[in-house]
Design a protein around this motif. Structure first.
Motif, PDB file in Angstrom:
ATOM      1  N   ARG A 105       0.839  -1.207   0.000  1.00 45.75           N
ATOM      2  CA  ARG A 105       0.000   0.000   0.000  1.00 45.75           C
ATOM      3  C   ARG A 105       0.875   1.259   0.000  1.00 45.75           C
ATOM      4  O   ARG A 105       0.648   2.198  -0.782  1.00 45.75           O
ATOM      5  CB  ARG A 105      -0.911  -0.003   1.225  1.00 45.75           C
ATOM      6  N   LEU A 106       1.899   1.271   0.854  1.00 49.65           N
ATOM      7  CA  LEU A 106       2.775   2.435   0.914  1.00 49.65           C
ATOM      8  C   LEU A 106       3.579   2.606  -0.370  1.00 49.65           C
ATOM      9  O   LEU A 106       3.820   3.723  -0.830  1.00 49.65           O
ATOM     10  CB  LEU A 106       3.728   2.312   2.103  1.00 49.65           C
ATOM     11  N   THR A 107       4.007   1.490  -0.948  1.00 48.45           N
ATOM     12  CA  THR A 107       4.825   1.554  -2.162  1.00 48.45           C
ATOM     13  C   THR A 107       4.039   2.100  -3.342  1.00 48.45           C
ATOM     14  O   THR A 107       4.564   2.877  -4.147  1.00 48.45           O
ATOM     15  CB  THR A 107       5.370   0.159  -2.509  1.00 48.45           C
ATOM     16  N   LEU A 108       2.775   1.714  -3.437  1.00 48.37           N
ATOM     17  CA  LEU A 108       1.988   2.046  -4.629  1.00 48.37           C
ATOM     18  C   LEU A 108       1.178   3.329  -4.509  1.00 48.37           C
ATOM     19  O   LEU A 108       0.795   3.906  -5.526  1.00 48.37           O
ATOM     20  CB  LEU A 108       1.037   0.882  -4.961  1.00 48.37           C
ATOM     21  N   GLU A 109       0.897   3.775  -3.286  1.00 47.21           N
ATOM     22  CA  GLU A 109       0.018   4.929  -3.168  1.00 47.21           C
ATOM     23  C   GLU A 109       0.734   6.216  -3.570  1.00 47.21           C
ATOM     24  O   GLU A 109       1.951   6.344  -3.445  1.00 47.21           O
ATOM     25  CB  GLU A 109      -0.531   5.048  -1.745  1.00 47.21           C
ATOM     26  N   GLN A 110      -0.025   7.154  -4.060  1.00 51.34           N
ATOM     27  CA  GLN A 110       0.490   8.480  -4.366  1.00 51.34           C
ATOM     28  C   GLN A 110       0.288   9.342  -3.135  1.00 51.34           C
ATOM     29  O   GLN A 110      -0.734   9.291  -2.490  1.00 51.34           O
ATOM     30  CB  GLN A 110      -0.263   9.082  -5.555  1.00 51.34           C
ATOM     31  N   GLY A 111       1.280  10.152  -2.802  1.00 49.08           N
ATOM     32  CA  GLY A 111       1.113  10.963  -1.605  1.00 49.08           C
ATOM     33  C   GLY A 111       2.400  11.657  -1.218  1.00 49.08           C
ATOM     34  O   GLY A 111       3.076  12.241  -2.065  1.00 49.08           O
ATOM     35  N   SER A 112       2.737  11.532   0.059  1.00 48.56           N
ATOM     36  CA  SER A 112       3.856  12.276   0.620  1.00 48.56           C
ATOM     37  C   SER A 112       5.132  12.107  -0.197  1.00 48.56           C
ATOM     38  O   SER A 112       5.570  10.992  -0.482  1.00 48.56           O
ATOM     39  CB  SER A 112       4.113  11.821   2.059  1.00 48.56           C
ATOM     40  N   ALA A 113       5.725  13.226  -0.541  1.00 46.03           N
ATOM     41  CA  ALA A 113       6.982  13.203  -1.295  1.00 46.03           C
ATOM     42  C   ALA A 113       8.160  12.827  -0.401  1.00 46.03           C
ATOM     43  O   ALA A 113       9.268  12.603  -0.880  1.00 46.03           O
ATOM     44  CB  ALA A 113       7.230  14.565  -1.932  1.00 46.03           C
ATOM     45  N   ASN A 114       7.926  12.768   0.917  1.00 45.39           N
ATOM     46  CA  ASN A 114       9.012  12.455   1.844  1.00 45.39           C
ATOM     47  C   ASN A 114       9.387  10.976   1.832  1.00 45.39           C
ATOM     48  O   ASN A 114      10.467  10.607   2.290  1.00 45.39           O
ATOM     49  CB  ASN A 114       8.613  12.850   3.270  1.00 45.39           C
ATOM     50  N   LEU A 115       8.485  10.123   1.352  1.00 46.15           N
ATOM     51  CA  LEU A 115       8.751   8.696   1.366  1.00 46.15           C
ATOM     52  C   LEU A 115       9.463   8.262   0.088  1.00 46.15           C
ATOM     53  O   LEU A 115       9.028   8.582  -1.013  1.00 46.15           O
ATOM     54  CB  LEU A 115       7.439   7.914   1.503  1.00 46.15           C
ATOM     55  N   ASN A 116      10.545   7.528   0.267  1.00 50.06           N
ATOM     56  CA  ASN A 116      11.248   6.946  -0.879  1.00 50.06           C
ATOM     57  C   ASN A 116      10.643   5.569  -1.142  1.00 50.06           C
ATOM     58  O   ASN A 116      10.863   4.629  -0.385  1.00 50.06           O
ATOM     59  CB  ASN A 116      12.737   6.838  -0.577  1.00 50.06           C
TER      60      ASN A 116
END
Length: 233
Positions: A105-116
């Motif tokens: 979910r975290l890998t595929l979602e669009q959102g925070s630019a802070n996450l690599n």
């Protein structure tokens, strides 16, 4: 030693609880308070292991590779069957592994630019390149196939299939969609004699994982590349 074991268990509890919350709510909507409630740990315990929500999210993302089963492979299995099994084992694991679901979910979602979010894409691509290159050396792959290009195509297409499955059915049909992907793409990769023997039937992921675990337990397996990349990032 007991104190160290307890710290390891606490970290794991926090990681799994965070994965569930991230999977249900996404990164932006997830809160440390909700993660603490789910994990049933103190704020001090969480911040002992993770300095921030961002650091915790990166640990969940990294778990997609770190937690993937490093299982031995049967010595005679074709590399193209292994290529298919990468995706079908992954789809099977998504049913029962909350940490994997949260990572995806975290890998595929669009959102925070802070996450690599690049680590899983790079890691799975490297593994696919290796399997394709080995398959080409063994004469299982059609001459025109470029392993690096094909690996990126498969990983990208699987990410799209996974995203659609999540949006439409909450991932309930991921196996079916993954099978359809391989049924369409493998004829352009594998030589006909190998293609005819590929098992892409429903339940293949469960069967492949069970067989690899059996071989691992009995020590009857061959050398160890299997279902997981060995590095993150």
């Amino acid at each position: 030693m007991a104190k160290q074991d307890r710290a390891i268990r606490t970290r794991r509890t926090i990681l799994e609880a965070a994965a569930v919350v991230f999977d249900e709510r996404g990164y932006e909507a997830a809160t440390i308070t909700e993660i603490l409630s789910r994990a049933e740990v103190t704020k001090g315990a969480l911040y002992f292991h993770f300095a921030s929500k961002e650091e915790l999210a990166h640990a969940v993302i990294d778990a997609q590779l770190v937690e993937a089963p490093r299982l031995p492979e049967p010595p005679v299995t074709s590399r193209m069957q292994q290529l298919v099994d990468l995706g079908l084992v992954f789809a099977h694991r998504m049913v029962d592994e909350p940490l994997l679901r949260g990572s995806v979910r975290l890998t595929l979602e669009q959102g925070s630019a802070n996450l690599n979010r690049s680590g899983p894409f790079q890691g799975w691509t490297r593994l696919h390149v290796r399997v394709l290159a080995e398959g080409k050396e063994r004469g299982e792959v059609l001459p025109h196939v470029v392993p690096a290009d094909t690996a990126e195509l498969i990983v990208g297409a699987y990410a799209g299939v996974s995203t659609m499955s999540q949006a439409v059915t909450g991932r309930a049909d991921l196996e079916r969609r993954a099978i359809a992907l391989y049924e369409h793409i493998m004829p352009s990769i594998a030589v006909p004699s190998v293609l005819a023997r590929l098992d892409m039937a429903p339940g293949r992921g469960a069967r492949a994982l069970a067989e690899a675990e059996r071989l691992c337990a009995t020590g009857a397996a061959g050398p160890p590349p299997a279902f997981a990349p060995v590095a993150v990032g």
